[in-house]
Design a protein around this motif. Sequence first.
Motif, PDB file in Angstrom:
ATOM      1  N   SER A  45      48.813   1.302 -36.419  1.00  0.00           N
ATOM      2  CA  SER A  45      48.704   1.195 -34.966  1.00  0.00           C
ATOM      3  C   SER A  45      48.685  -0.272 -34.542  1.00  0.00           C
ATOM      4  CB  SER A  45      47.444   1.909 -34.486  1.00  0.00           C
ATOM      5  OG  SER A  45      47.216   1.684 -33.111  1.00  0.00           O
ATOM      6  N   ASP A  46      47.894  -1.089 -35.225  1.00  0.00           N
ATOM      7  CA  ASP A  46      47.832  -2.516 -34.897  1.00  0.00           C
ATOM      8  C   ASP A  46      49.186  -3.194 -35.104  1.00  0.00           C
ATOM      9  OD1 ASP A  46      45.148  -2.390 -34.243  1.00  0.00           O
ATOM     10  OD2 ASP A  46      44.461  -2.979 -36.236  1.00  0.00           O
ATOM     11  N   ALA A  47      49.830  -2.907 -36.244  1.00  0.00           N
ATOM     12  CA  ALA A  47      51.116  -3.548 -36.542  1.00  0.00           C
ATOM     13  C   ALA A  47      52.172  -3.178 -35.514  1.00  0.00           C
ATOM     14  CB  ALA A  47      51.572  -3.154 -37.948  1.00  0.00           C
ATOM     15  N   GLN A  48      52.216  -1.927 -35.132  1.00  0.00           N
ATOM     16  CA  GLN A  48      53.179  -1.506 -34.118  1.00  0.00           C
ATOM     17  C   GLN A  48      52.933  -2.194 -32.782  1.00  0.00           C
ATOM     18  OE1 GLN A  48      53.262   2.897 -34.012  1.00  0.00           O
ATOM     19  NE2 GLN A  48      55.373   2.663 -34.662  1.00  0.00           N
ATOM     20  N   ALA A 104      47.235   4.803 -54.111  1.00  0.00           N
ATOM     21  CA  ALA A 104      46.381   5.299 -53.018  1.00  0.00           C
ATOM     22  C   ALA A 104      45.880   4.160 -52.146  1.00  0.00           C
ATOM     23  CB  ALA A 104      45.213   6.093 -53.589  1.00  0.00           C
ATOM     24  N   LEU A 105      45.549   3.024 -52.763  1.00  0.00           N
ATOM     25  CA  LEU A 105      45.066   1.879 -51.996  1.00  0.00           C
ATOM     26  C   LEU A 105      46.202   1.077 -51.359  1.00  0.00           C
ATOM     27  CD1 LEU A 105      42.097   0.615 -54.192  1.00  0.00           C
ATOM     28  CD2 LEU A 105      41.982   1.446 -51.841  1.00  0.00           C
ATOM     29  N   SER A 106      47.441   1.445 -51.650  1.00  0.00           N
ATOM     30  CA  SER A 106      48.591   0.783 -51.025  1.00  0.00           C
ATOM     31  C   SER A 106      49.059   1.493 -49.760  1.00  0.00           C
ATOM     32  CB  SER A 106      49.757   0.704 -52.017  1.00  0.00           C
ATOM     33  OG  SER A 106      49.421  -0.071 -53.144  1.00  0.00           O
ATOM     34  N   VAL A 107      48.619   2.742 -49.564  1.00  0.00           N
ATOM     35  CA  VAL A 107      48.996   3.477 -48.356  1.00  0.00           C
ATOM     36  C   VAL A 107      48.410   2.766 -47.134  1.00  0.00           C
ATOM     37  CG1 VAL A 107      48.708   5.665 -47.118  1.00  0.00           C
ATOM     38  CG2 VAL A 107      49.159   5.664 -49.592  1.00  0.00           C
ATOM     39  N   VAL A 108      49.193   2.674 -46.078  1.00  0.00           N
ATOM     40  CA  VAL A 108      48.757   2.011 -44.848  1.00  0.00           C
ATOM     41  C   VAL A 108      47.896   2.980 -44.046  1.00  0.00           C
ATOM     42  CG1 VAL A 108      49.569   1.042 -42.646  1.00  0.00           C
ATOM     43  CG2 VAL A 108      50.756   0.495 -44.789  1.00  0.00           C
ATOM     44  N   SER A 109      46.737   2.518 -43.612  1.00  0.00           N
ATOM     45  CA  SER A 109      45.877   3.367 -42.790  1.00  0.00           C
ATOM     46  C   SER A 109      46.492   3.537 -41.399  1.00  0.00           C
ATOM     47  CB  SER A 109      44.486   2.760 -42.668  1.00  0.00           C
ATOM     48  OG  SER A 109      44.524   1.596 -41.849  1.00  0.00           O
ATOM     49  N   HIS A 110      46.077   4.589 -40.734  1.00  0.00           N
ATOM     50  CA  HIS A 110      46.574   4.824 -39.378  1.00  0.00           C
ATOM     51  C   HIS A 110      46.196   3.653 -38.463  1.00  0.00           C
ATOM     52  CE1 HIS A 110      46.768   6.587 -35.318  1.00  0.00           C
ATOM     53  NE2 HIS A 110      47.750   7.324 -35.825  1.00  0.00           N
ATOM     54  N   GLU A 111      45.023   3.086 -38.673  1.00  0.00           N
ATOM     55  CA  GLU A 111      44.575   1.958 -37.848  1.00  0.00           C
ATOM     56  C   GLU A 111      45.454   0.732 -38.079  1.00  0.00           C
ATOM     57  OE1 GLU A 111      40.580  -0.785 -37.096  1.00  0.00           O
ATOM     58  OE2 GLU A 111      40.405   1.164 -38.078  1.00  0.00           O
ATOM     59  N   GLU A 112      45.731   0.409 -39.348  1.00  0.00           N
ATOM     60  CA  GLU A 112      46.618  -0.725 -39.643  1.00  0.00           C
ATOM     61  C   GLU A 112      47.989  -0.528 -39.007  1.00  0.00           C
ATOM     62  OE1 GLU A 112      45.633  -2.420 -44.026  1.00  0.00           O
ATOM     63  OE2 GLU A 112      46.288  -0.336 -43.964  1.00  0.00           O
ATOM     64  N   VAL A 155      57.362   2.213 -47.515  1.00  0.00           N
ATOM     65  CA  VAL A 155      57.489   2.677 -48.904  1.00  0.00           C
ATOM     66  C   VAL A 155      56.280   3.484 -49.384  1.00  0.00           C
ATOM     67  CG1 VAL A 155      59.103   0.877 -49.551  1.00  0.00           C
ATOM     68  CG2 VAL A 155      56.664   0.458 -49.807  1.00  0.00           C
ATOM     69  N   PHE A 156      55.080   3.208 -48.839  1.00  0.00           N
ATOM     70  CA  PHE A 156      53.888   3.940 -49.280  1.00  0.00           C
ATOM     71  C   PHE A 156      53.390   4.949 -48.257  1.00  0.00           C
ATOM     72  CE2 PHE A 156      53.615   0.162 -51.999  1.00  0.00           C
ATOM     73  CZ  PHE A 156      53.415   0.761 -53.229  1.00  0.00           C
ATOM     74  N   GLY A 157      53.917   4.924 -47.051  1.00  0.00           N
ATOM     75  CA  GLY A 157      53.526   5.878 -46.041  1.00  0.00           C
ATOM     76  C   GLY A 157      52.324   5.423 -45.229  1.00  0.00           C
ATOM     77  N   VAL A 158      52.035   6.198 -44.181  1.00  0.00           N
ATOM     78  CA  VAL A 158      50.899   5.954 -43.292  1.00  0.00           C
ATOM     79  C   VAL A 158      50.001   7.178 -43.346  1.00  0.00           C
ATOM     80  CG1 VAL A 158      50.168   5.476 -40.920  1.00  0.00           C
ATOM     81  CG2 VAL A 158      52.342   4.534 -41.779  1.00  0.00           C
ATOM     82  N   ALA A 159      48.728   6.975 -43.641  1.00  0.00           N
ATOM     83  CA  ALA A 159      47.797   8.089 -43.753  1.00  0.00           C
ATOM     84  C   ALA A 159      47.452   8.655 -42.378  1.00  0.00           C
ATOM     85  CB  ALA A 159      46.517   7.634 -44.443  1.00  0.00           C
ATOM     86  N   ASN A 160      47.165   9.939 -42.337  1.00  0.00           N
ATOM     87  CA  ASN A 160      46.635  10.523 -41.109  1.00  0.00           C
ATOM     88  C   ASN A 160      45.281   9.886 -40.779  1.00  0.00           C
ATOM     89  OD1 ASN A 160      48.423  12.454 -39.938  1.00  0.00           O
ATOM     90  ND2 ASN A 160      48.129  13.759 -41.740  1.00  0.00           N
ATOM     91  N   ARG A 218      52.948   9.352 -41.438  1.00  0.00           N
ATOM     92  CA  ARG A 218      54.353   9.114 -41.780  1.00  0.00           C
ATOM     93  C   ARG A 218      54.471   9.106 -43.293  1.00  0.00           C
ATOM     94  NH1 ARG A 218      57.501   4.826 -37.827  1.00  0.00           N
ATOM     95  NH2 ARG A 218      57.085   5.910 -35.861  1.00  0.00           N
ATOM     96  N   GLU A 219      55.312   9.946 -43.831  1.00  0.00           N
ATOM     97  CA  GLU A 219      55.447  10.035 -45.279  1.00  0.00           C
ATOM     98  C   GLU A 219      56.208   8.845 -45.843  1.00  0.00           C
ATOM     99  OE1 GLU A 219      56.660  13.634 -47.103  1.00  0.00           O
ATOM    100  OE2 GLU A 219      55.665  14.932 -45.621  1.00  0.00           O
ATOM    101  N   PRO A 220      55.961   8.504 -47.116  1.00  0.00           N
ATOM    102  CA  PRO A 220      56.727   7.434 -47.757  1.00  0.00           C
ATOM    103  C   PRO A 220      58.220   7.747 -47.746  1.00  0.00           C
ATOM    104  CG  PRO A 220      54.840   8.068 -49.105  1.00  0.00           C
ATOM    105  CD  PRO A 220      54.942   9.087 -48.006  1.00  0.00           C
TER     106      PRO A 220
END
Length: 388
Positions: A325-328, A315-323, A368-373, A18-20
């Motif tokens: 998934s857990d939050a959702q 770069a370190l503020s982008v949410v990982s796909h795993e994070e 705001v920072f997006g979700v990484a693939n 998901r893009e910022p």
Amino acid sequence: MRHFGHIAPEVRKRLFYREPCEFTAGSPARVLSAALGATLYSPATRPRLADDVLKQGARGVVSMVLCLEDSISDAEVVAGEENLVHQLTDLAGRPGADLPLLFVRVRQPEQIGDLVRRLGPAVGVLSGFVLPKFTAERGLPFLEALTAAESASGRRLFAMPVLESPELLYRESRVETLEGIFRAVDKYRDRVLALRLGVTDFCSSYGLRRGPDMTAYDIQVVASVISDVVNMLGRADGTGFTVTGPVWEYFRVQERMFKPQLRQSPFLEVEATALRQRLIEHAMDGLLREISLDRANGLLGKTCIHPSHVLPVHALSVVSHEEFSDAQDILRPERNGGGVLRSAYTNKMNEVKPHRAWAERTLLRAEVFGVANEDVGFVELLAAGLAE
């Protein structure tokens, strides 16, 4: 503006699940406080300040502080004010310019109204003011001046108090000082965008300076202040504020060294361990560790004094796909009653009620920072930004 907006759309598509989101200076405070990211400081005396602002905005900077306080000498204040008014008026006269969020760090409360008056219509390029050495006693006049300037100009103006006073550092006065700060910022809650930590001033009270291989959290007298600030001012119960990470003092212009290699390498084929080793060799490892510790300790965003720090923070503020998934999973409506569930990655327990506040904050960061693939991490995000 948007984070990673300076990267080509096709590259962003490969990077992000998901893009910022896009945002403007008029976006809700909730979004802006999370989106500040790496806030780049610049002395207000720079002769080509307007061009500098545009250049940094084109490189991915989304918030800047133009400083009239510690970054310039006492003898330069009058000239700094004149230059600031001139440069901001110049920016206001460039229609369609894509500007970062701009704040001015002042020394005295009366500077706020004076600068707003001198700027006239050009105040429209400003998002607010940074308030130095903030305590209840010293801070309230700044907040009152900002409110008056906002009313006079018709422009929404935010405050970012800097927590850096000795009273906050010293153990015998810390709790009382924090209680006073909370009362002051709570009274003006709608105007306070974020609280900033002035760790350099904390260190100076004890004649300390952390080395490039140490973080603020390794200096125990400083770490204890950060802990108490988050404890009393950064709570997730609706009473807290965004608290930003402290400045990192060291830099090497690694961008020049890495760009040729990255331009010769296909995207995502940059060898991760080699890039990380080069970062370590060029005094970036301490910064990377401190950014990670900032987030682990409840801080979001960071004060920066060099452009080379901006991309690592983002770069370190982008949410990982795993994070993500857990939050959702935690925030699904059917989970409102609580309970425990295994994560979709099958590597941890997600306990709905205790992890709810974390999940809400994570989704705001994702906005705001997006979700990484799934296959994209910090190194790929950093490499893509450096290659631009």
